[in-house]
Design a protein around this motif. Structure first.
Motif, mmCIF file in Angstrom:
data_model
loop_
_atom_site.group_PDB
_atom_site.id
_atom_site.type_symbol
_atom_site.label_atom_id
_atom_site.label_comp_id
_atom_site.label_asym_id
_atom_site.label_seq_id
_atom_site.Cartn_x
_atom_site.Cartn_y
_atom_site.Cartn_z
ATOM 1 N N ALA A 1 0.974 -1.147 0.146
ATOM 2 C CA ALA A 1 0.143 0.110 -0.151
ATOM 3 C C ALA A 1 0.976 1.080 0.000
ATOM 4 C CB ALA A 1 -0.952 0.008 1.145
ATOM 5 N N ARG A 2 0.581 2.352 -0.623
ATOM 6 C CA ARG A 2 1.238 3.407 -0.828
ATOM 7 C C ARG A 2 1.015 4.578 0.201
ATOM 8 N NH1 ARG A 2 -0.924 4.597 -6.742
ATOM 9 N NH2 ARG A 2 -2.603 3.983 -5.779
ATOM 10 N N SER A 3 0.011 4.157 1.143
ATOM 11 C CA SER A 3 -0.098 5.230 2.186
ATOM 12 C C SER A 3 -0.803 4.420 3.389
ATOM 13 C CB SER A 3 -1.157 6.227 1.886
ATOM 14 O OG SER A 3 -2.403 5.841 1.346
ATOM 15 N N LEU A 4 -0.816 5.061 4.527
ATOM 16 C CA LEU A 4 -1.482 4.357 5.571
ATOM 17 C C LEU A 4 -3.132 4.334 5.468
ATOM 18 C CD1 LEU A 4 -1.338 3.147 8.429
ATOM 19 C CD2 LEU A 4 -1.615 5.571 9.546
ATOM 20 N N ARG A 5 -3.578 5.272 4.968
ATOM 21 C CA ARG A 5 -5.066 5.096 4.452
ATOM 22 C C ARG A 5 -5.401 3.889 3.545
ATOM 23 N NH1 ARG A 5 -9.563 8.229 4.975
ATOM 24 N NH2 ARG A 5 -11.381 7.701 3.643
ATOM 25 N N GLU A 6 -4.469 3.966 2.547
ATOM 26 C CA GLU A 6 -4.868 2.842 1.804
ATOM 27 C C GLU A 6 -4.465 1.196 2.466
ATOM 28 O OE1 GLU A 6 -2.698 0.941 -2.453
ATOM 29 O OE2 GLU A 6 -2.900 3.205 -2.138
ATOM 30 N N ALA A 7 -3.729 1.421 3.406
ATOM 31 C CA ALA A 7 -3.194 0.200 4.021
ATOM 32 C C ALA A 7 -4.507 -0.123 4.979
ATOM 33 C CB ALA A 7 -1.978 0.477 4.886
ATOM 34 N N LEU A 8 -5.083 0.756 5.700
ATOM 35 C CA LEU A 8 -6.232 0.841 6.366
ATOM 36 C C LEU A 8 -7.455 0.137 5.592
ATOM 37 C CD1 LEU A 8 -5.830 3.642 8.800
ATOM 38 C CD2 LEU A 8 -5.556 1.318 9.446
ATOM 39 N N GLU A 9 -7.624 0.668 4.468
ATOM 40 C CA GLU A 9 -8.845 0.275 3.710
ATOM 41 C C GLU A 9 -8.628 -1.177 3.148
ATOM 42 O OE1 GLU A 9 -8.464 3.278 0.520
ATOM 43 O OE2 GLU A 9 -9.971 4.716 1.627
ATOM 44 N N LYS A 10 -7.517 -1.580 2.725
ATOM 45 C CA LYS A 10 -7.091 -2.964 2.525
ATOM 46 C C LYS A 10 -7.172 -3.972 3.651
ATOM 47 C CE LYS A 10 -5.952 -6.401 -0.133
ATOM 48 N NZ LYS A 10 -6.866 -6.784 -1.358
ATOM 49 N N ALA A 11 -6.886 -3.285 4.880
ATOM 50 C CA ALA A 11 -7.181 -4.444 6.311
ATOM 51 C C ALA A 11 -8.606 -4.538 6.197
ATOM 52 C CB ALA A 11 -6.459 -3.506 7.457
ATOM 53 N N MET A 12 -9.525 -3.617 5.856
ATOM 54 C CA MET A 12 -11.097 -3.865 6.037
ATOM 55 C C MET A 12 -11.518 -4.844 5.293
ATOM 56 S SD MET A 12 -12.537 -0.153 6.655
ATOM 57 C CE MET A 12 -12.067 0.644 5.332
ATOM 58 N N GLU A 13 -10.712 -5.369 4.213
ATOM 59 C CA GLU A 13 -11.295 -6.247 3.255
ATOM 60 C C GLU A 13 -10.896 -7.798 3.670
ATOM 61 O OE1 GLU A 13 -9.426 -5.301 -0.660
ATOM 62 O OE2 GLU A 13 -10.565 -3.186 -0.696
ATOM 63 N N LEU A 14 -9.968 -7.732 4.863
ATOM 64 C CA LEU A 14 -9.176 -9.057 5.082
ATOM 65 C C LEU A 14 -9.976 -9.761 6.323
ATOM 66 C CD1 LEU A 14 -5.730 -8.187 4.179
ATOM 67 C CD2 LEU A 14 -7.182 -9.470 2.707
#
Length: 210
Positions: A27-40
């Motif tokens: 992920a390129r940013s913390l927000r993108e990382a958190l959004e990905k985390a919500m999918e897992l």
């Protein structure tokens, strides 16, 4: 997941999201990382060279509600900003005496998003609005520099077109002033020059207000 900490070299500007089964998602940013985390499927771990966060199921659900509320506030704020700035000046464009008559066409093409000034020399005693252009008096380069300094103090970018190399060098020392030097020998004709100017103005507007 211990492999991440001791085996991989992770760039500091890249986040890694680790799923429950150990799969990694960049992920390129913390927000993108958190959004990905919500999918897992929890638990989910986020790394940035080292472990940044470990989220359980309850924290994932809380994160979803917080981000959704945040997005609603951003949308409302953005709509309000656009409404407020709908008629705002995005840039001030200034032409030196070499480009007299160019400003009216440029102002007509770009409309109210820009304010156009032309240096009028000794024929004008005070600023005068004529069509799409404001004519500004200036007896020498010092007066032009004062004009640019005054216009940039208004807080929006100033784009200055000049055919004078010395003046271009001086104007380039002013913060907030984009200097476009067009020597007479490189101008293929008024119509083509204006098209080049319009293209450059649009590029600067995108660069500043993107």
């Amino acid at each position: 997941m211990k492999l991440v900490a001791r085996g991989y070299s992770v760039p500091r500007n890249v986040y890694l999201v680790a799923s429950r089964d150990g799969r990694l998602y960049p992920a390129r940013s913390l927000r993108e990382a958190l959004e990905k985390a919500m999918e897992l499927e929890p638990p989910v771990r986020i790394y940035r060279g080292v472990l940044v966060a470990e989220l359980d199921r309850d924290e994932i659900e809380e994160l979803k509600s917080v981000l959704m509320a945040s997005e609603r506030r951003v949308v409302v704020s953005e709509e309000g900003r656009r409404e407020k700035n709908r008629d705002a000046t995005l840039a001030i464009v200034v032409f030196d005496q070499m480009f007299r008559g160019f400003g009216d066409i440029v102002g007509r093409e770009l409309g109210r998003v820009i304010e156009v000034h032309e240096v009028a020399g000794r024929g004008v005693e005070k600023p005068v609005k004529m069509g799409h252009v404001i004519l500004d008096p200036a007896h020498d380069d010092y007066d032009i520099m004062k004009l640019l300094d005054r216009l940039r103090s208004r807080g929006c970018p100033v784009i200055f077109f000049t055919g004078d190399k010395k003046l271009a060098q001086q104007a380039s020392t002013l913060d907030g002033v984009f200097v476009e030097y067009l020597p007479p020998s490189e101008i293929p004709g008024k119509e083509i020059a204006i098209r080049m100017m319009l293209e450059r103005i649009r590029e600067i507007l995108k660069e500043v207000w993107a």
